[in-house]
Design an enzyme around this catalytic site. Structure first.
Site, PDB file in Angstrom:
ATOM      1  CG  ASP A   1      -9.008   8.192  -7.157  1.00  0.00           C
ATOM      2  OD1 ASP A   1      -8.014   8.549  -6.517  1.00  0.00           O
ATOM      3  OD2 ASP A   1     -10.044   8.800  -7.280  1.00  0.00           O
ATOM      4  CB  CYS A   2      -8.536   2.990 -11.041  1.00  0.00           C
ATOM      5  SG  CYS A   2      -9.913   3.482 -10.333  1.00  0.00           S
TER       6      CYS A   2
END
Ligand code: BGC
Ligand code: NOJ
Length: 811
Positions: free
Chosen positions: A483-484
């Site tokens: 996600d990052c």
């Protein structure tokens, strides 16, 4: 250092001190009504949805930590204590907390008074039962008072924290004998209420929290408990609570059991009022009738145990390794059930108000759950697929109660579509139920848009196939599994925080990880297409998969390992050419799991690089070297301090990927080594370093760059549970459900010896013995199925046969 021990016979973890490094929790409930409960009695309850139907209140980030729950106070001659230690924190003469399968049991003693509290949610009932037994273990008669305490949450947990100007006026209660009803919101469209009751007449009650606690007081020693006298308060607005006071006298050796019940009810919406302001109580009365006596409570508890015995019997192993036996047979499967139920919504680290069900998360959770209750897996698949967009992309999350996609988060995570194929493939292999492919499923939950599930899968595949970047690798979008890793953030203004949505999104960043997924799940989709009778599609898909395989070798190989990505400027991410973040774990695991580079010898190289560059004694880190500063072109990943979370933490979720990858190339020793480093049972002895619960996985363990290397965070709700169960049960122990039947293909450490597995598969029970006379790591030469030699390693499926006795020979 340990703070307890496993009791495998009882399927429990026994905590022997309330002073664990962090709250060590358990989950009660298996379907709709859930409670979180910590080893000091903290936690909360909700029905179906931790945000929209929160029954009791919890305050995260509170001080003292974990100081709201379902509490029982005892005032014994001025000594005020709780069986679970909190919130009075009175030192106990003895304390024990046993977390088991869907229940928690406290056993403690103070000044010759024993308290045993059994908390569980019965199977198929919307309530939590608390069976409290008090025993006078002294030689004198004891007179004391008991107080129960729960604080109601005004249903919508988000509103409860943010819109209290309204909430402070809406709280309503009703008192009927020993039952306290919390009926806030009953006036509006939502026709639900909860209640807290006890099966004995009470000597007092309180329903107004602040009258019970006293002005300015905490809940450590409520004024009413100190005074041994409830105020008999009736809440109107403010803070509704439920307190029962019961005065007891026990002779030496005498015992008294009480059944407390926290319940949730819904009445038919056309039948709101008995008379204005008074609720209909049929639902509550029925629940109370069912769980009124100690015998009824114990019977319900026995049913719960039976339920778990049956579930867990679907996969059991007996091997020379106690950690493997314990994790595979008990705790890993248990955590799979919890993650299936909760997705990433409600834990001690996820507030229940933010993330609901994750599209990618729930698809992965299903991999570890599908063998337990296939019918629920089927329903979940259809729910998830219903939130998919018509172009094949997906809402990243949806709300469990409404089952609708979450607009705030939206879409754009380009790994999401392929996870749906992963989930459906696992379901088909487990059940053989191809009828699911014909199920009519809408897009974006819109009636009239229904198409067969198969068409959803086709669009998932096409979405990825049709969104390729300059290197012909899949576009990453806002992020992929990581996600990052926000590679399209290039146009944020200097000094502004990273942005993963809106105008900053660029079209070109590419993901080698998604490419690996595409090969792995594209192959599955080709098979599913064939099963669905579409041979032509199957061929086209296979060709596209083959092309992607080649693309990975051409544009996704860095020399010693797989590249991670290309950013929005087509700069490499996860390459030896980078200053930081030279190697990432995800593409090594996923490409090798997909078979990429195995025959070319690259897979081995990639996994050797993982060992050389990412391994630590606490597990394999997600990347190295850690990012020492924030990089706009990489996004959130570089916002974490080195060693934490996605910036070089040990992300437990992708450790099983590399362990499985090791089994693909036959290295059982290394696969187990990786497995054991994060295996909760194997690291129980370092609980003071690890700090989270030693019976379940956490999302992350701090990496080598972190000040607290080895410390875990964010326990329970992680895809680690499902992936580790896949790794252990299928890759290491080698019992693989496949479209045609069960395949036996273990990859074990040399010293592992023979082992046996009992596995329910479709309608039959398989008793499988695996013999490894030459102590090799991988390779089954032949099988003996019910006395007949079978070459290869697939157990031929025979219709209507209910039991198989199989011996597999490794050699
Ligand atoms: C975390 C991720 C998480 C994401 C989801 C990030 O801040 O680091 O692990 O998946 O938030 O919201
Ligand atoms: C946790 C999220 O729930 C999951 O979806 C994601 O893949 C990992 N973090 C990695 O960022």
């Amino acid at each position: 250092m340990k703070f307890g021990h496993f009791d495998d016979e009882a399927r429990e973890y026994v905590i022997t001190t309330p002073r664990t490094p962090l709250p060590w929790i358990n989950y009660l409930g298996s379907q709709d009504f859930f409670s979180l409960i910590s080893n000091t009695g903290g936690g909360y309850s909700f029905y179906k949805d931790a945000k929209l139907l929160r029954i009791t209140r919890y305050r995260y980030n509170d001080i003292p930590n974990d100081s709201n729950g379902k509490y029982y106070y005892i005032n014994d001659n001025g000594t005020i204590w709780n069986p679970g230690f909190m919130p009075s924190r009175t030192k106990l003469d003895s304390y024990e907390c046993r977390h088991g399968m869907g229940y928690t049991r406290f056993k403690s003693n103070k000044n010759g008074l024993g308290a045993e509290l059994l908390a569980f949610v019965p199977v198929d009932a919307a309530c939590e039962v608390n069976l409290l037994t008090l025993e006078n273990t002294s030689s004198e008669e004891k007179n004391f008072s008991l107080f129960s305490y729960v604080e109601f949450c005004l249903w919508n947990a988000m509103d409860d924290m943010t819109n209290f100007q309204r909430n402070l006026s809406i709280g309503e209660v009703e008192i009927e004998g020993s039952t306290i009803y919390h009926k806030t919101e009953y006036r509006e469209r939502r026709n639900h209420y909860s209640f807290f009751t006890v099966n004995t007449p009470v000597d007092g009650y309180d329903t107004s929290r602040d009258d019970f606690l006293g002005l300015g007081n905490s809940n450590a020693v409520p004024d009413a408990v100190r005074d041994c006298k409830c105020r008999n308060s009736v809440a109107s607005g403010w803070y509704p609570a439920a307190v029962h006071q019961i005065n007891l006298t026990l002779k030496p050796g005498e015992k008294k059991s009480l059944v407390f019940l926290l319940g949730y009810c819904e009445n038919p919406s056309d039948n709101k009022w008995e008379k204005p302001g008074v609720i209909r109580k049929d639902g509550a009365h029925e629940l109370i009738r069912k769980f009124h006596t100690e015998e009824q409570a114990l019977e319900a508890f026995a049913r719960l145990n039976q339920y778990w015995t049956e579930l867990l019997s679907r996969y059991t192993v007996q091997s020379s390794n106690p950690h493997i036996n314990r994790m595979a047979n008990i705790w890993n499967q248990y955590q799979c059930m919890v993650t299936f139920n909760m997705s990433r919504s409600a834990s001690y680290y996820e507030s229940g108000t933010g993330r609901g069900m994750g599209f990618r998360d729930s698809c992965q959770d299903l991999l570890g759950f599908v063998h337990l209750i296939p019918a629920r897996a089927r329903e979940r698949i259809l729910d998830i697929a219903s939130t998919q967009f018509a172009d094949g992309s997906a809402y990243h999350q949806y709300q469990p109660l409404t089952k609708k996609g979450n607009l705030d988060i939206g879409s754009g995570f380009n790994d999401d579509p392929l996870w749906l194929i992963a989930a459906v493939a696992a379901y088909l292999k487990e059940t053989g139920d191809t009828s699911i492919l014909d199920a009519q499923v809408p897009f974006d939950c819109k009636p009239g848009t229904e198409e067969p599930l198969f068409e959803h899968l086709r669009r998932s595949f096409r979405y990825t196939a049709d969104h390729l970047g300059p290197h012909r690798l899949p576009l990453i979008g806002r992020a992929d599994w990581n996600d990052c890793l926000n590679l399209n953030c290039f146009s944020s203004e200097p000094g502004e925080p990273f942005q993963t949505t809106g105008p900053s999104e660029g079209p070109v960043a590419e993901s080698v990880f998604i490419a690996g997924m595409f090969v792995k799940y594209g192959k599955e989709f080709a098979k599913i297409s064939k099963i669905y009778g579409n041979d032509q599609l199957s061929e086209t898909v296979s060709k596209e998969v083959q092309n992607m395989y080649q693309t990975i070798l051409d544009a996704g190989w860095d020399g010693e390992w797989f590249l991670r990505a290309y950013d929005a400027n087509s700069e490499k991410v996860g390459s030896s050419e980078c200053k930081e973040g030279q190697i990432f774990i995800e593409p090594q695991g996923f490409c090798v799991m997909a078979g990429v580079g195995v025959k070319e010898g690259l897979a081995k190289k990639a996994l050797d690089s993982v060992k050389e560059r990412l391994d630590t004694k606490y597990g394999v880190m997600i990347l190295q070297p850690a990012y020492s500063q924030y990089y706009l072109n990489l996004g959130e990943i570089s916002s974490y301090p080195p060693g934490y979370k996605e910036n070089a933490g040990i992300f437990c979720h992708n450790n099983p990927w590399v362990s499985i990858a090791e089994t693909v190339i036959g290295r059982g020793n290394r696969a187990y080594e990786i497995y054991s480093k994060t295996c909760p049972s194997c690291i129980e002895d370092i609980s003071e370093i690890h700090r989270t619960e030693p019976y379940v996985y956490s999302q992350m363990v701090a990496g080598a760059d972190a000040a607290r290397h080895g410390e875990a965070k964010n326990s329970w709700l992680t895809g680690t549970a499902a992936w580790t169960f896949v790794n252990l049960s299928q890759a290491i122990l080698g019992i693989c459900p496949d479209y045609e039947g069960l395949r036996i293909d273990p990859c074990v450490p040399e010293s592992f010896g023979d082992f046996t597995i009992t596995r329910t598969f479709r309608d039959a029970v398989y008793h499988i013995e695996i013999k490894n006379p030459s102590n090799i790591q991988k390779g089954v030469t032949h099988l003996n199925v019910d006395g007949t030699e079978v070459s290869g390693n697939v157990i031929p499926y025979e219709k209507d046969k209910k039991e198989y006795f199989v011996t597999a020979y490794m050699g």
